[in-house]
Motif scaffolding. Structure first.
Motif, mmCIF file in Angstrom:
data_model
loop_
_atom_site.group_PDB
_atom_site.id
_atom_site.type_symbol
_atom_site.label_atom_id
_atom_site.label_comp_id
_atom_site.label_asym_id
_atom_site.label_seq_id
_atom_site.Cartn_x
_atom_site.Cartn_y
_atom_site.Cartn_z
ATOM 1 N N GLY A 130 35.691 25.109 40.139
ATOM 2 C CA GLY A 130 34.682 26.216 40.785
ATOM 3 C C GLY A 130 33.966 26.867 39.637
ATOM 4 N N LEU A 131 34.582 27.406 38.459
ATOM 5 C CA LEU A 131 34.001 27.991 37.484
ATOM 6 C C LEU A 131 32.735 27.106 36.892
ATOM 7 N N ALA A 132 33.040 25.835 36.728
ATOM 8 C CA ALA A 132 32.261 24.776 36.254
ATOM 9 C C ALA A 132 30.836 24.774 37.289
ATOM 10 N N ALA A 133 31.212 24.788 38.375
ATOM 11 C CA ALA A 133 29.995 24.803 39.431
ATOM 12 C C ALA A 133 29.035 25.849 39.275
ATOM 13 N N LEU A 134 29.852 26.981 39.249
ATOM 14 C CA LEU A 134 29.188 28.126 38.891
ATOM 15 C C LEU A 134 28.090 28.291 37.819
ATOM 16 N N THR A 135 28.767 27.998 36.608
ATOM 17 C CA THR A 135 28.218 27.855 35.391
ATOM 18 C C THR A 135 26.832 26.986 35.449
ATOM 19 N N ALA A 136 27.073 26.052 36.307
ATOM 20 C CA ALA A 136 25.850 24.994 36.452
ATOM 21 C C ALA A 136 24.877 25.402 37.566
ATOM 22 N N GLY A 137 25.131 26.706 37.941
ATOM 23 C CA GLY A 137 24.109 27.196 38.934
ATOM 24 C C GLY A 137 24.340 26.752 40.440
ATOM 25 N N GLU A 138 25.379 26.017 40.694
ATOM 26 C CA GLU A 138 25.512 25.120 41.985
ATOM 27 C C GLU A 138 26.472 26.230 42.831
ATOM 28 N N SER A 139 26.235 25.927 44.214
ATOM 29 C CA SER A 139 27.236 26.428 45.077
ATOM 30 C C SER A 139 28.541 25.853 45.279
ATOM 31 N N VAL A 140 29.602 26.693 45.539
ATOM 32 C CA VAL A 140 30.935 26.045 45.312
ATOM 33 C C VAL A 140 31.258 26.192 47.021
ATOM 34 N N ALA A 141 31.821 25.129 47.336
ATOM 35 C CA ALA A 141 32.456 24.846 48.748
ATOM 36 C C ALA A 141 33.949 24.990 48.656
ATOM 37 N N VAL A 142 34.575 26.025 49.525
ATOM 38 C CA VAL A 142 35.792 26.130 49.388
ATOM 39 C C VAL A 142 36.642 24.990 50.461
ATOM 40 N N SER A 143 37.648 24.245 49.473
ATOM 41 C CA SER A 143 38.516 23.128 50.421
ATOM 42 C C SER A 143 39.702 23.337 50.058
ATOM 43 N N GLY A 144 40.538 23.048 51.096
ATOM 44 C CA GLY A 144 42.062 23.292 51.081
ATOM 45 C C GLY A 144 42.293 24.832 51.148
ATOM 46 N N ALA A 145 41.682 25.785 51.270
ATOM 47 C CA ALA A 145 42.143 26.973 51.005
ATOM 48 C C ALA A 145 42.350 27.601 52.517
ATOM 49 N N GLY A 146 42.345 26.710 53.870
ATOM 50 C CA GLY A 146 42.655 27.187 55.089
ATOM 51 C C GLY A 146 41.533 28.005 55.644
ATOM 52 N N ARG A 147 41.963 28.674 56.864
ATOM 53 C CA ARG A 147 40.797 29.398 57.258
ATOM 54 C C ARG A 147 40.601 30.845 56.478
ATOM 55 N N PRO A 148 39.380 31.339 56.609
ATOM 56 C CA PRO A 148 39.307 32.683 55.983
ATOM 57 C C PRO A 148 39.748 33.914 57.054
ATOM 58 N N VAL A 149 40.256 34.624 56.447
ATOM 59 C CA VAL A 149 40.900 35.914 57.063
ATOM 60 C C VAL A 149 40.502 37.260 56.726
ATOM 61 N N PHE A 150 39.928 38.126 57.465
ATOM 62 C CA PHE A 150 39.393 39.401 56.927
ATOM 63 C C PHE A 150 40.525 40.536 57.610
ATOM 64 N N VAL A 151 40.964 41.092 56.517
ATOM 65 C CA VAL A 151 41.962 41.948 56.826
ATOM 66 C C VAL A 151 41.189 43.572 56.419
ATOM 67 N N PHE A 152 41.544 44.359 57.419
ATOM 68 C CA PHE A 152 41.295 45.982 57.030
ATOM 69 C C PHE A 152 42.545 46.837 56.920
ATOM 70 N N PRO A 153 43.089 46.608 55.806
ATOM 71 C CA PRO A 153 44.246 47.595 55.916
ATOM 72 C C PRO A 153 44.233 48.783 55.554
ATOM 73 N N GLY A 154 43.250 49.644 55.736
ATOM 74 C CA GLY A 154 43.271 50.977 55.626
ATOM 75 C C GLY A 154 43.318 51.345 53.911
ATOM 76 N N GLN A 155 44.313 52.140 53.504
ATOM 77 C CA GLN A 155 44.699 52.132 52.198
ATOM 78 C C GLN A 155 45.740 51.193 51.563
ATOM 79 N N GLY A 156 46.280 50.297 52.285
ATOM 80 C CA GLY A 156 47.060 49.312 51.989
ATOM 81 C C GLY A 156 48.586 49.570 51.634
ATOM 82 N N SER A 157 48.922 51.041 51.564
ATOM 83 C CA SER A 157 50.101 51.640 51.466
ATOM 84 C C SER A 157 51.245 50.785 52.304
ATOM 85 N N GLN A 158 50.882 50.356 53.287
ATOM 86 C CA GLN A 158 51.763 49.749 54.178
ATOM 87 C C GLN A 158 52.306 48.377 53.805
ATOM 88 N N TRP A 159 51.714 47.874 52.978
ATOM 89 C CA TRP A 159 52.273 46.448 52.490
ATOM 90 C C TRP A 159 52.738 46.932 50.970
#
Length: 161
Positions: A130-159
Protein backbone atom coordinates in the motif's frame (compact mmCIF):
# COMPACT_ATOMS: atom_id res chain seq x y z
CA UNK A 1 -12.21 13.92 52.14
CA UNK A 2 -13.63 15.13 55.41
CA UNK A 3 -17.19 16.40 55.57
CA UNK A 4 -17.37 20.11 54.88
CA UNK A 5 -19.63 22.59 56.64
CA UNK A 6 -20.99 20.13 59.23
CA UNK A 7 -19.54 20.15 62.73
CA UNK A 8 -21.81 17.43 64.10
CA UNK A 9 -24.18 14.85 62.62
CA UNK A 10 -27.84 15.75 62.39
CA UNK A 11 -29.89 14.60 65.41
CA UNK A 12 -32.75 13.81 62.96
CA UNK A 13 -30.88 10.81 61.54
CA UNK A 14 -30.39 7.48 63.36
CA UNK A 15 -26.63 7.15 62.84
CA UNK A 16 -26.47 3.83 64.73
CA UNK A 17 -28.17 2.03 61.81
CA UNK A 18 -26.19 1.16 58.69
CA UNK A 19 -22.63 2.03 57.84
CA UNK A 20 -22.95 5.71 56.96
CA UNK A 21 -20.99 8.34 58.81
CA UNK A 22 -19.72 11.88 58.48
CA UNK A 23 -15.95 12.09 58.34
CA UNK A 24 -14.38 14.57 60.74
CA UNK A 25 -10.93 14.06 59.16
CA UNK A 26 -9.75 12.98 55.72
CA UNK A 27 -8.71 9.34 55.51
CA UNK A 28 -7.49 6.91 52.84
CA UNK A 29 -10.20 5.15 50.88
CA UNK A 30 -9.17 1.55 51.30
CA UNK A 31 -10.29 -1.09 48.85
CA UNK A 32 -12.66 -3.81 50.04
CA UNK A 33 -14.24 -6.95 48.67
CA UNK A 34 -17.18 -4.88 47.40
CA UNK A 35 -17.41 -1.70 45.30
CA UNK A 36 -16.66 1.52 47.17
CA UNK A 37 -19.48 4.08 47.30
CA UNK A 38 -19.64 7.73 48.29
CA UNK A 39 -22.45 10.23 48.64
CA UNK A 40 -21.90 13.73 47.31
CA UNK A 41 -24.22 16.64 47.95
CA UNK A 42 -24.04 20.11 46.49
CA UNK A 43 -26.10 22.96 47.86
CA UNK A 44 -26.52 25.90 45.53
CA UNK A 45 -26.89 29.51 46.53
CA UNK A 46 -30.24 29.85 44.78
CA UNK A 47 -31.76 26.84 46.54
CA UNK A 48 -30.81 24.26 43.91
CA UNK A 49 -29.53 21.11 45.59
CA UNK A 50 -27.89 18.15 43.92
CA UNK A 51 -27.25 14.77 45.51
CA UNK A 52 -25.60 11.72 43.98
CA UNK A 53 -24.21 8.39 45.14
CA UNK A 54 -21.06 7.38 43.27
CA UNK A 55 -19.92 3.78 42.96
CA UNK A 56 -16.48 2.54 42.04
CA UNK A 57 -16.29 1.26 38.47
CA UNK A 58 -15.59 -2.46 38.06
CA UNK A 59 -11.98 -3.43 37.56
CA UNK A 60 -11.08 -3.82 33.90
CA UNK A 61 -8.36 -6.21 32.81
CA UNK A 62 -5.29 -4.76 31.16
CA UNK A 63 -5.19 -5.59 27.47
CA UNK A 64 -1.85 -6.63 26.11
CA UNK A 65 -1.02 -5.63 22.55
CA UNK A 66 -0.88 -9.29 21.61
CA UNK A 67 -4.52 -9.69 22.74
CA UNK A 68 -5.86 -7.11 20.30
CA UNK A 69 -6.05 -9.63 17.49
CA UNK A 70 -4.65 -10.35 14.09
CA UNK A 71 -7.18 -8.37 12.08
CA UNK A 72 -6.39 -5.51 9.75
CA UNK A 73 -5.43 -2.11 11.13
CA UNK A 74 -5.35 1.30 9.41
CA UNK A 75 -2.29 3.43 8.92
CA UNK A 76 -3.60 6.99 8.61
CA UNK A 77 -1.39 9.42 6.70
CA UNK A 78 -1.91 13.13 6.17
CA UNK A 79 0.14 15.92 4.67
CA UNK A 80 -0.09 19.50 3.40
CA UNK A 81 0.36 18.49 -0.25
CA UNK A 82 0.12 15.41 -2.47
CA UNK A 83 3.91 15.39 -2.77
CA UNK A 84 4.35 15.49 1.01
CA UNK A 85 1.86 12.62 1.34
CA UNK A 86 3.90 10.52 -1.09
CA UNK A 87 7.08 11.41 0.84
CA UNK A 88 5.48 10.35 4.11
CA UNK A 89 4.43 7.02 2.56
CA UNK A 90 8.00 6.47 1.36
CA UNK A 91 9.42 7.22 4.82
CA UNK A 92 6.98 4.87 6.52
CA UNK A 93 8.27 1.95 4.46
CA UNK A 94 11.50 2.06 6.48
CA UNK A 95 9.88 2.47 9.92
CA UNK A 96 10.29 -0.56 12.16
CA UNK A 97 7.79 -1.71 14.77
CA UNK A 98 4.57 -3.61 15.10
CA UNK A 99 1.85 -2.58 12.63
CA UNK A 100 -0.53 -1.98 15.54
CA UNK A 101 1.89 0.34 17.35
CA UNK A 102 2.57 2.29 14.16
CA UNK A 103 -1.18 2.56 13.48
CA UNK A 104 -1.76 3.90 16.99
CA UNK A 105 1.04 6.45 16.70
CA UNK A 106 -0.10 7.67 13.29
CA UNK A 107 -3.68 8.08 14.50
CA UNK A 108 -2.92 9.82 17.80
CA UNK A 109 0.25 11.87 17.35
CA UNK A 110 0.00 13.40 13.88
CA UNK A 111 -1.81 16.51 12.73
CA UNK A 112 -4.67 15.96 10.28
CA UNK A 113 -3.82 17.92 7.15
CA UNK A 114 -5.84 18.42 3.95
CA UNK A 115 -4.30 15.57 1.93
CA UNK A 116 -4.98 12.17 3.46
CA UNK A 117 -4.69 8.48 2.76
CA UNK A 118 -5.26 5.28 4.68
CA UNK A 119 -3.43 2.02 4.12
CA UNK A 120 -5.09 -1.02 5.68
CA UNK A 121 -3.19 -4.20 6.32
CA UNK A 122 -2.75 -7.22 8.53
CA UNK A 123 1.00 -7.66 8.12
CA UNK A 124 4.07 -5.80 6.93
CA UNK A 125 3.69 -7.05 3.34
CA UNK A 126 0.21 -5.45 3.12
CA UNK A 127 1.57 -2.13 4.35
CA UNK A 128 4.61 -2.23 2.08
CA UNK A 129 2.38 -2.80 -0.96
CA UNK A 130 0.00 0.00 0.00
CA UNK A 131 2.80 2.43 0.84
CA UNK A 132 4.60 1.62 -2.43
CA UNK A 133 1.42 2.40 -4.36
CA UNK A 134 0.98 5.70 -2.48
CA UNK A 135 4.62 6.60 -3.08
CA UNK A 136 4.05 6.05 -6.82
CA UNK A 137 0.94 8.25 -6.67
CA UNK A 138 -1.46 5.38 -7.32
CA UNK A 139 -4.78 4.72 -5.66
CA UNK A 140 -4.80 1.73 -3.38
CA UNK A 141 -7.61 -0.79 -3.45
CA UNK A 142 -8.34 -2.52 -0.19
CA UNK A 143 -8.58 -6.29 -0.46
CA UNK A 144 -9.10 -8.90 2.19
CA UNK A 145 -10.02 -6.36 4.86
CA UNK A 146 -13.71 -7.29 5.01
CA UNK A 147 -16.62 -4.90 4.89
CA UNK A 148 -16.05 -1.33 6.08
CA UNK A 149 -17.65 -0.46 9.39
CA UNK A 150 -18.35 3.04 10.65
CA UNK A 151 -18.49 3.38 14.43
CA UNK A 152 -19.56 6.46 16.35
CA UNK A 153 -18.49 5.57 19.88
CA UNK A 154 -18.90 8.94 21.56
CA UNK A 155 -15.86 9.44 23.78
CA UNK A 156 -14.84 5.79 23.47
CA UNK A 157 -14.60 5.19 27.22
CA UNK A 158 -17.14 2.39 27.05
CA UNK A 159 -14.63 0.17 25.25
CA UNK A 160 -11.71 -1.20 27.24
CA UNK A 161 -8.42 -0.50 25.47
Amino acid sequence: PKTLYADEPSPHVDWSEGRVSLLAEARPWEGTDRPRRAGVSGFGVGGTNAHVVLEQAPEQPEIETSEVGDGPVPWVLSAKSPEALRDQAAQLRSVEGSPLDIAYSLATTRTAFEHRAVVIGSDRADFDAGLAALTAGESVAVSGAGRPVFVFPGQGSQWVG
